[in-house]
Scaffold this motif. Sequence first.
Motif, PDB file in Angstrom:
ATOM      1  N   VAL A 196      12.815   1.451  -5.779  1.00 28.89           N
ATOM      2  CA  VAL A 196      13.185   0.520  -6.847  1.00 28.89           C
ATOM      3  C   VAL A 196      12.146  -0.603  -6.831  1.00 28.89           C
ATOM      4  N   HIS A 197      11.591  -0.920  -7.993  1.00 24.68           N
ATOM      5  CA  HIS A 197      10.528  -1.922  -8.054  1.00 24.68           C
ATOM      6  C   HIS A 197      10.998  -3.272  -7.527  1.00 24.68           C
ATOM      7  N   ALA A 198      12.147  -3.746  -7.987  1.00 18.97           N
ATOM      8  CA  ALA A 198      12.811  -4.957  -7.491  1.00 18.97           C
ATOM      9  C   ALA A 198      12.214  -6.264  -8.011  1.00 18.97           C
ATOM     10  N   ASP A 199      11.214  -6.211  -8.861  1.00 15.05           N
ATOM     11  CA  ASP A 199      10.700  -7.440  -9.481  1.00 15.05           C
ATOM     12  C   ASP A 199      10.037  -7.092 -10.813  1.00 15.05           C
ATOM     13  N   LEU A 200      10.675  -6.240 -11.582  1.00 10.73           N
ATOM     14  CA  LEU A 200      10.049  -5.709 -12.788  1.00 10.73           C
ATOM     15  C   LEU A 200      10.314  -6.642 -13.968  1.00 10.73           C
ATOM     16  N   PRO A 212       2.040   5.562 -13.530  1.00 10.34           N
ATOM     17  CA  PRO A 212       0.828   4.758 -13.720  1.00 10.34           C
ATOM     18  C   PRO A 212       0.885   3.423 -12.955  1.00 10.34           C
ATOM     19  N   VAL A 213       0.236   3.400 -11.826  1.00 14.95           N
ATOM     20  CA  VAL A 213       0.090   2.207 -10.986  1.00 14.95           C
ATOM     21  C   VAL A 213      -1.356   2.168 -10.508  1.00 14.95           C
ATOM     22  N   PRO A 214      -1.823   1.034 -10.002  1.00 13.37           N
ATOM     23  CA  PRO A 214      -3.161   1.041  -9.405  1.00 13.37           C
ATOM     24  C   PRO A 214      -3.190   1.967  -8.193  1.00 13.37           C
ATOM     25  N   TYR A 231       0.841  -1.205   0.000  1.00 13.90           N
ATOM     26  CA  TYR A 231       0.000   0.000   0.000  1.00 13.90           C
ATOM     27  C   TYR A 231       0.876   1.255   0.000  1.00 13.90           C
ATOM     28  N   SER A 232       1.886   1.285   0.864  1.00 12.99           N
ATOM     29  CA  SER A 232       2.770   2.442   0.963  1.00 12.99           C
ATOM     30  C   SER A 232       3.534   2.668  -0.338  1.00 12.99           C
ATOM     31  N   ASN A 233       4.048   1.588  -0.932  1.00 10.86           N
ATOM     32  CA  ASN A 233       4.794   1.716  -2.185  1.00 10.86           C
ATOM     33  C   ASN A 233       3.916   2.233  -3.320  1.00 10.86           C
ATOM     34  N   LEU A 234       2.696   1.708  -3.416  1.00 11.70           N
ATOM     35  CA  LEU A 234       1.775   2.172  -4.447  1.00 11.70           C
ATOM     36  C   LEU A 234       1.433   3.644  -4.248  1.00 11.70           C
ATOM     37  N   ALA A 235       1.250   4.034  -2.991  1.00 13.42           N
ATOM     38  CA  ALA A 235       0.918   5.431  -2.702  1.00 13.42           C
ATOM     39  C   ALA A 235       2.056   6.355  -3.128  1.00 13.42           C
ATOM     40  N   ARG A 236       3.291   5.982  -2.830  1.00 12.38           N
ATOM     41  CA  ARG A 236       4.440   6.801  -3.217  1.00 12.38           C
ATOM     42  C   ARG A 236       4.555   6.899  -4.734  1.00 12.38           C
ATOM     43  N   ALA A 237       4.367   5.768  -5.412  1.00  9.50           N
ATOM     44  CA  ALA A 237       4.458   5.767  -6.876  1.00  9.50           C
ATOM     45  C   ALA A 237       3.321   6.576  -7.493  1.00  9.50           C
ATOM     46  N   TYR A 270      -0.695  -3.647 -19.835  1.00  7.33           N
ATOM     47  CA  TYR A 270      -0.666  -2.731 -20.967  1.00  7.33           C
ATOM     48  C   TYR A 270      -2.056  -2.520 -21.547  1.00  7.33           C
ATOM     49  N   HIS A 271      -2.434  -1.243 -21.647  1.00  8.04           N
ATOM     50  CA  HIS A 271      -3.634  -0.831 -22.365  1.00  8.04           C
ATOM     51  C   HIS A 271      -3.431   0.620 -22.772  1.00  8.04           C
ATOM     52  N   GLU A 272      -3.041   0.815 -24.001  1.00 11.31           N
ATOM     53  CA  GLU A 272      -2.694   2.132 -24.532  1.00 11.31           C
ATOM     54  C   GLU A 272      -1.395   2.681 -23.939  1.00 11.31           C
ATOM     55  N   LYS A 273      -1.080   2.289 -22.732  1.00 10.32           N
ATOM     56  CA  LYS A 273       0.199   2.628 -22.108  1.00 10.32           C
ATOM     57  C   LYS A 273       0.514   1.561 -21.067  1.00 10.32           C
ATOM     58  N   PRO A 274       1.761   1.455 -20.638  1.00  9.94           N
ATOM     59  CA  PRO A 274       2.100   0.467 -19.609  1.00  9.94           C
ATOM     60  C   PRO A 274       1.734   0.944 -18.202  1.00  9.94           C
ATOM     61  N   TYR A 275       1.422  -0.021 -17.333  1.00  8.16           N
ATOM     62  CA  TYR A 275       1.144   0.229 -15.919  1.00  8.16           C
ATOM     63  C   TYR A 275       2.019  -0.716 -15.093  1.00  8.16           C
ATOM     64  N   LEU A 276       2.639  -0.211 -14.048  1.00  4.16           N
ATOM     65  CA  LEU A 276       3.427  -1.050 -13.150  1.00  4.16           C
ATOM     66  C   LEU A 276       2.521  -1.607 -12.053  1.00  4.16           C
ATOM     67  N   ILE A 277       2.674  -2.889 -11.754  1.00  3.67           N
ATOM     68  CA  ILE A 277       1.876  -3.532 -10.707  1.00  3.67           C
ATOM     69  C   ILE A 277       2.785  -4.358  -9.804  1.00  3.67           C
TER      70      ILE A 277
END
Length: 258
Positions: A188-192, A132-134, A120-126, A199-206
């Motif tokens: 750093v994502h660490a598992d990219l 583009p993240v959830p 949750y914290s990592n997604l909030a920072r990103a 991907y939908h029109e652009k990439p999203y990191l999850i």
Amino acid sequence: MGRRDEYERFDREIEAMGVRVKDTDQVKVRDDVFDEVTLVALYRLVHRKLISVIGGPVSTGKEANIYYGEHDGRGIAIKIYRIQTANFKAMTEYLAGDRRFASVRGSRKGIIFAWTKKEYSNLARAHDAGIPVPKPLAFDRNILLMEFLGEGEAPYPQLRLAEVEDYGAVYRQVLDYVQRLYRDARLVHADLSEYNILYHEKPYLIDMGQAVTLDHPQALTFLIRDIKNLNRYFSRYCDVLDEQEIARTITGTGRREP
């Protein structure tokens, strides 16, 4: 009371709180996911009026299952970390080097609860950095609620399964995300890889539970690994840049791979 009876009672009680339950015959999928701890967390999120619809599974894995849900008519992803099967030893290693969670010790449940909070914290920072993240919405124990990235109830495809017209452009976009993640979100994502990019029109990191802050002792090593994974995948479709040069550009230093 048997498992099926327990789930039916759970469905009735959730529906009594005004939550619509879709795909109620998911006992096989639920069997090792909706344990007592998870049910309590789900009740609490429902009581907070954060879930109005609970649907079937969007994805299932060893670490977590993701279910489709809705909140006030908008799609949400309900990510439930599996307490019995999640690799809590690997989680402990990522947590131990992260100053935000370095003091976390104890049981499997405690580690997984901390991991949920960490994602949750990592997604909030990103998200705050404009990457583009959830969008994270809430968490409780081993459940994370976040924006659903998809159309209808179908999630956007993983990059490896998506139809991409210009791989070179997408490659550059993802590298830009990695740089902004590093410089603006200080992560750093660490598992990219092509598995953790939608991907939908652009990439999203999850899947950002394992992402680490820059002061993590392995942060640079993880960054290099992410870059290598991206180059490995994209080199099938377009020209890629030198890994060390990418790392130096992202970090703004002359440091080389350790």
